[in-house]
Scaffold this active site. Sequence first.
Site, PDB file in Angstrom:
ATOM      1  CE1 TYR A 194     -49.686 -92.355  40.113  1.00  0.00           C
ATOM      2  CE2 TYR A 194     -49.650 -90.481  38.629  1.00  0.00           C
ATOM      3  CZ  TYR A 194     -49.055 -91.228  39.623  1.00  0.00           C
ATOM      4  OH  TYR A 194     -47.825 -90.854  40.126  1.00  0.00           O
ATOM      5  CB  CYS A 195     -51.631 -91.398  32.832  1.00  0.00           C
ATOM      6  SG  CYS A 195     -53.327 -91.416  32.223  1.00  0.00           S
ATOM      7  NE  ARG A 196     -48.639 -87.169  29.355  1.00  0.00           N
ATOM      8  CZ  ARG A 196     -48.379 -87.668  28.156  1.00  0.00           C
ATOM      9  NH1 ARG A 196     -49.355 -87.831  27.278  1.00  0.00           N
ATOM     10  NH2 ARG A 196     -47.142 -88.004  27.824  1.00  0.00           N
ATOM     11  CB  CYS A 223     -54.068 -89.130  30.336  1.00  0.00           C
ATOM     12  SG  CYS A 223     -52.535 -90.036  30.053  1.00  0.00           S
TER      13      CYS A 223
END
Length: 221
Positions: free
Chosen positions: A176-178, A182
């Site tokens: 996962y990220c932002r 993202c």
Amino acid sequence: MSDRSSKEALFAEFAAVGKVLGNPKRLELLDLLAQGPRSVEELADTASLGMSTCSAHLQTLREAGLIEPRREGKRIYYSLSGDDVAALWAHLRRVAQIHRPHTELARRTYLGPEDTEAVDTEELLRRLDAGDAVVIDVRPTPEYAAGHLPGAIHIPLEELATRLSELPSDREIVAYCRGQYCVLAHDAVRLLAAHGLTARRAAQGILEWKLAGMPVATGAA
């Protein structure tokens, strides 16, 4: 009874907020600050801005009341003025996605081909509880320290290729990220799959999880 001039003054206040949002770089700075407080230097570097230009954009956002400064020694850190600012940013994106056809084209161009599978938050939490998956946070270190999913392994995307041995080969890996727009989690899953690992990306990210009230841990790995 209110007169015309007082109504126009009120709407001018609303317009002041709308005006500062009409700049892509200022929106990118809001996107970064939605992850957590950042120094001017970090924001300028991540957004590929010169220091003077970044400072000018931050001052404009500050004057509109959307961000707040905090000094630590010689450095100034900025943060969003409240969760409502993060919600405004998320809502603006949804409106653009729904009502502007070119937004979807721009999204696909930026995120790349549809070659990665997403897992929604409900399934992700279920698989983590069952021990069927591990989750990795592939954002830069300052963003992970400002807030991350409890139990997440932190491996910034630029280090992932050299740290594959830290990941299990017998469980699914979820990156996962932002947030939904993202690219980091997309690129992480492509890299993991290229090395023979089973991987998917989270459909949501820190921005959506914070707004949903999910628990978020802080501190460096």
